[in-house]
Design an enzyme around this catalytic site. Structure first.
Site, short mmCIF file in Angstrom:
data_model
loop_
_atom_site.label_atom_id
_atom_site.label_comp_id
_atom_site.label_asym_id
_atom_site.label_seq_id
_atom_site.Cartn_x
_atom_site.Cartn_y
_atom_site.Cartn_z
N CYS A 147 0.36 -15.14 1.95
CA CYS A 147 1.10 -13.88 1.97
C CYS A 147 1.76 -13.69 0.61
CB CYS A 147 2.15 -13.94 3.07
SG CYS A 147 3.22 -12.48 3.12
N CYS A 202 -2.13 -8.04 -1.37
CA CYS A 202 -1.63 -8.30 -0.01
C CYS A 202 -2.85 -8.83 0.74
CB CYS A 202 -1.11 -7.01 0.63
SG CYS A 202 -0.84 -7.15 2.42
N1 DGL Z 1 -0.11 -10.14 4.17
C1 DGL Z 1 1.13 -9.95 3.50
C2 DGL Z 1 0.95 -10.07 1.98
O1 DGL Z 1 0.02 -10.68 1.50
C3 DGL Z 1 2.01 -8.77 3.78
C4 DGL Z 1 1.97 -7.95 4.99
C5 DGL Z 1 3.37 -7.57 5.48
O2 DGL Z 1 3.98 -6.60 5.00
O3 DGL Z 1 3.86 -8.31 6.34
O4 DGL Z 1 1.74 -9.57 1.22
#
Ligand code: DGL
Length: 298
Positions: free
Chosen positions: A96, A211
């Site tokens: 993330c 993301c």
């Molecule tokens: N998957 C997450 C990232 O790589 C973010 C998604 C969210 O806002 O929770 O930033």
């Protein structure tokens, strides 16, 4: 201390924790706010089929992009305390960007013996491969305002015009898509359009998927793009990093983990995935659901 035969037919004395590593399959915890980390999980599975993988989604805290920095640090520390105590992983992958660009130093200080592999915007490769030197970074609102992201741009993309695009809704649309819900082209197009910048003689030719949710929508993005660009997904590089970290810990690749179909998935809300998502998870090698509610306090 134990003496072991290692590749190259020479004997080397191994510290006891490394010797122990060589006799078992490593456990890797892959963590995200939701389903985006599955794009990283897939590459790790490919790189290290010998590892036992646990996928943990903090869906009770989703979306992380909307959290204040102080609250997010507290939240990820709390969830990680529980996950590490429960699964005792040999490495943790924070799949993330929104969390990694903020929380990694806190996690490393809290768990000094644990190897953490983060996921940060792939600005360096995008700048290196861009010919027009116009790149865009598509991310959550949290990631685009991070000091960490600004520092990456200053260090690696000083010769580029960089457009930062923060989307408050794309991660949610990717979640909906994974759950089999309809996602309209118009909604996606509205979010990606600011990434495509054109001047008199140049235009954007590389877009960082900053993301982990966004590569889930890559085929849709490509079909909707006003012109062809390179979409940069860091997942393969993260899997290579995980491989190195495991090797450093004494986990050389070995026979595949026996019951691959039983890779475990955990949702912090303890909500059971409905049929379409359960199917998508099974397709990605995740079928054994561990239920563990971790309430959101903040
Ligand atoms: N998957 C997450 C990232 O790589 C973010 C998604 C969210 O806002 O929770 O930033």
């Amino acid at each position: 201390m134990q003496v072991d035969l290692i590749a190259g037919s020479r004997y080397r004395a191994l510290p006891s924790h490394l010797a122990e590593s060589m006799t078992r399959h490593p456990t890797i915890l892959v963590f995200d706010s939701g389903l985006g980390g599955l794009t990283v999980f897939a590459e790790i599975l490919r790189a290290r089929p010998d590892a036992q993988l646990v996928y943990a989604a903090d869906d009770a805290g989703f979306p992380y992009g909307a959290w204040s920095e102080a609250a997010l640090v507290e939240r990820v520390n709390l969830v990680m305390d529980r996950l590490i105590a429960r699964f005792r992983p040999d490495a943790v992958v924070v799949a993330c960007n929104t969390a990694s660009t903020l929380v990694l130093p806190h996690l490393r200080a809290r768990f000094p013996a644990m190897p953490f592999v983060g996921t940060v915007p792939a600005i360096k490769p995008a700048a290196a491969q861009s010919r027009s030197k116009m790149i865009s970074v598509l991310a959550t609102p949290g990631t685009v305002v991070r000091d960490y992201t600004r520092a990456l741009i200053e260090t690696y993309a000083a010769d580029c015009a960089v457009t930062l695009v923060g989307s408050a809704v794309l991660a949610g649309l990717a979640e909906a898509w994974m759950k089999g819900e309809p996602v309209a082209d118009a909604d996606l197009l509205r979010e990606i359009t600011p990434c495509f910048v054109e001047t008199n003689d140049r235009r954007t030719d590389a877009i960082v998927l900053a993301c982990t949710h966004y590569p889930l929508l890559l085929a849709r993005f490509t079909a909707l793009s006003p012109w062809a660009v390179d979409w940069i997904d860091p997942a393969p590089a993260i899997a290579r990093r995980v491989d190195h970290v495991l090797a450093d810990g004494g986990f050389e690749p070995r026979a595949p983990f026996p019951d691959r179909s039983m890779a475990r998935v955990l949702f912090t809300s303890a909500t059971r995935p409905a049929a379409a998502l359960a199917h998508a998870l099974r397709d990605r090698g995740l079928s054994d659901l561990v239920e563990a509610p971790i309430p959101v306090f903040a």
